[in-house]
Scaffold this active site. Structure first.
Site, PDB file in Angstrom:
ATOM      1  N   LYS A  46      -8.269   0.554  -5.158  1.00 17.40           N
ATOM      2  CA  LYS A  46      -9.435  -0.012  -4.483  1.00 17.40           C
ATOM      3  C   LYS A  46     -10.723   0.689  -4.889  1.00 17.40           C
ATOM      4  CE  LYS A  46      -6.972  -1.355  -0.227  1.00 17.40           C
ATOM      5  NZ  LYS A  46      -7.147  -2.818  -0.314  1.00 17.40           N
ATOM      6  N   ARG A  71      -5.819 -20.782   6.794  1.00 21.80           N
ATOM      7  CA  ARG A  71      -5.995 -22.132   7.340  1.00 21.80           C
ATOM      8  C   ARG A  71      -7.408 -22.649   7.061  1.00 21.80           C
ATOM      9  NH1 ARG A  71      -2.249 -24.541  10.381  1.00 21.80           N
ATOM     10  NH2 ARG A  71      -0.594 -23.341  11.419  1.00 21.80           N
ATOM     11  N   GLY A  93       0.023  -3.661   4.048  1.00 19.70           N
ATOM     12  CA  GLY A  93      -0.653  -2.367   4.054  1.00 19.70           C
ATOM     13  C   GLY A  93       0.021  -1.373   4.961  1.00 19.70           C
ATOM     14  N   SER A  94      -0.534  -1.220   6.155  1.00 20.64           N
ATOM     15  CA  SER A  94      -0.073  -0.190   7.081  1.00 20.64           C
ATOM     16  C   SER A  94       1.310  -0.485   7.647  1.00 20.64           C
ATOM     17  CB  SER A  94      -1.077  -0.061   8.228  1.00 20.64           C
ATOM     18  OG  SER A  94      -2.398   0.065   7.732  1.00 20.64           O
ATOM     19  N   ASP A 142       0.846  -1.192   0.000  1.00 19.34           N
ATOM     20  CA  ASP A 142       0.000   0.000   0.000  1.00 19.34           C
ATOM     21  C   ASP A 142       0.880   1.240   0.000  1.00 19.34           C
ATOM     22  OD1 ASP A 142      -2.234  -1.569   0.159  1.00 19.34           O
ATOM     23  OD2 ASP A 142      -2.796  -0.970   2.195  1.00 19.34           O
ATOM     24  N   GLY A 163      -3.040  -7.341   8.316  1.00 21.61           N
ATOM     25  CA  GLY A 163      -2.295  -7.479   9.560  1.00 21.61           C
ATOM     26  C   GLY A 163      -0.848  -7.884   9.417  1.00 21.61           C
ATOM     27  N   GLY A 196      -5.155  -2.947   8.791  1.00 19.03           N
ATOM     28  CA  GLY A 196      -4.886  -1.779   9.613  1.00 19.03           C
ATOM     29  C   GLY A 196      -4.601  -2.062  11.065  1.00 19.03           C
TER      30      GLY A 196
END
Length: 297
Positions: A80, A164, A235-236, A23, A214, A152
């Site tokens: 997005k 999983r 991402g973050s 990102d 995450g 996030g």
């Protein structure tokens, strides 16, 4: 999911296999991602960690901002759009991005319908937390699946749960003994029997399945690759760290060498301060917390 168009689009997504998609919110960040070895970037105005805090309606990014990022790098650029907002998708396709992510990170525009992705030439990425959700998105035309995780947060546990679950559900369905049993499961998942059979024969989804949600460390990326993901979205985690350049390179290296503990030790050392994050368990419905992974159907 139909014919030659789908083969072309899913083939384009296959080209990203084994890579890291980052990102980015500025051309400068996009250049850092490219230099680190990212296979693509996701252009957006705010990273998921900041979107979570804002409490505002989150929409597609300004096309000019996306175009500026497209002009700054030579690697593929994704953008997005809101779930169900096919007009945002039409606009982003006209911009000629390489991939569109119909994303639960943005505020849904339609709470009952996802975009009919077969109607577009550009490949779509969609999130999924179980096999049924993944197959519904593929049946709509998604050329690439990613775990939803919990964007996030910097907490990788939801992404682990989702990959999983998909793997376990494929294995469980492979134990079905009769055509009637397979047909019943397909009906419950609301997908064609032929699509479910294709998955059971191959033992995997018919499109690439990346990890997302995450991922904050090289070890997180390697964990998800060892669990069977085809690549990683970050991402973050990168640009919320104290040393984005070093961390970006380390995550790419860890994704490539995910089964080499010595290399993982090397790239996990001296990374600076990582994203603080939010634990999944702290996001409670009682306090009006929103789990983005629960958005979609």
């Amino acid at each position: 999911m139909t014919g030659e168009d789908f083969k072309i689009k899913s083939g384009l997504a296959q080209m990203l296999k084994g890579g890291v998609i980052m990102d980015v919110v500025t051309p400068e960040q996009a250049k850092i991602a490219e230099k680190s070895g990212a296979c693509a970037v996701m252009a957006l105005e705010s990273i998921p960690a900041d979107m979570r805090k804002s409490g505002k309606v989150c929409r597609m990014s300004d096309p000019k901002m996306i175009k500026d990022i497209m002009n700054s790098v030579s690697i593929p650029v994704m953008a997005k759009v809101r779930i169900g907002h096919f007009v945002e998708a039409q606009i982003i396709e006209a911009l000629e991005v390489d991939y569109i992510d119909e994303s639960e990170v943005l505020t849904p525009a339609d709470w009952t319908h996802h975009i009919e992705k077969d109607k577009f030439k550009v490949p779509f990425v969609c999130g999924a937390k179980d096999l049924g959700e993944a197959l519904r998105r593929i049946n709509e035309g998604a050329a690439m699946i990613r775990t939803k995780g919990e964007a996030g947060t910097g907490d990788v546990s939801e992404a682990v749960k989702h990959i999983r679950r998909i793997t376990e559900e494929i294995k469980a369905c492979q134990q079905l003994k009769s055509e009637d049993d397979i047909a019943k499961v397909a009906e419950e998942m609301r997908v064609p029997v032929s699509l479910l059979k294709d998955v059971l024969e191959k033992g995997k989804l018919p499109v690439v399945n990346f990890a997302a949600g995450g991922v904050a460390t090289p070890a997180d990326a390697a964990l998800l690759m060892q669990l069977g993901c085809d690549g990683v979205f970050v991402g973050s985690g990168i640009f919320k760290s104290s040393n984005p350049v070093r961390l970006a390179t380390a995550v790419v290296e860890a994704t490539t060498h995910f089964d080499n503990p010595s290399k993982l030790l090397e790239v996990s050392s001296d990374l600076g301060e990582l994203m603080g994050g939010v634990s999944i368990e702290s996001i409670s419905h009682a306090s009006n917390g929103v789990r983005l992974s629960e958005i979609g159907w």
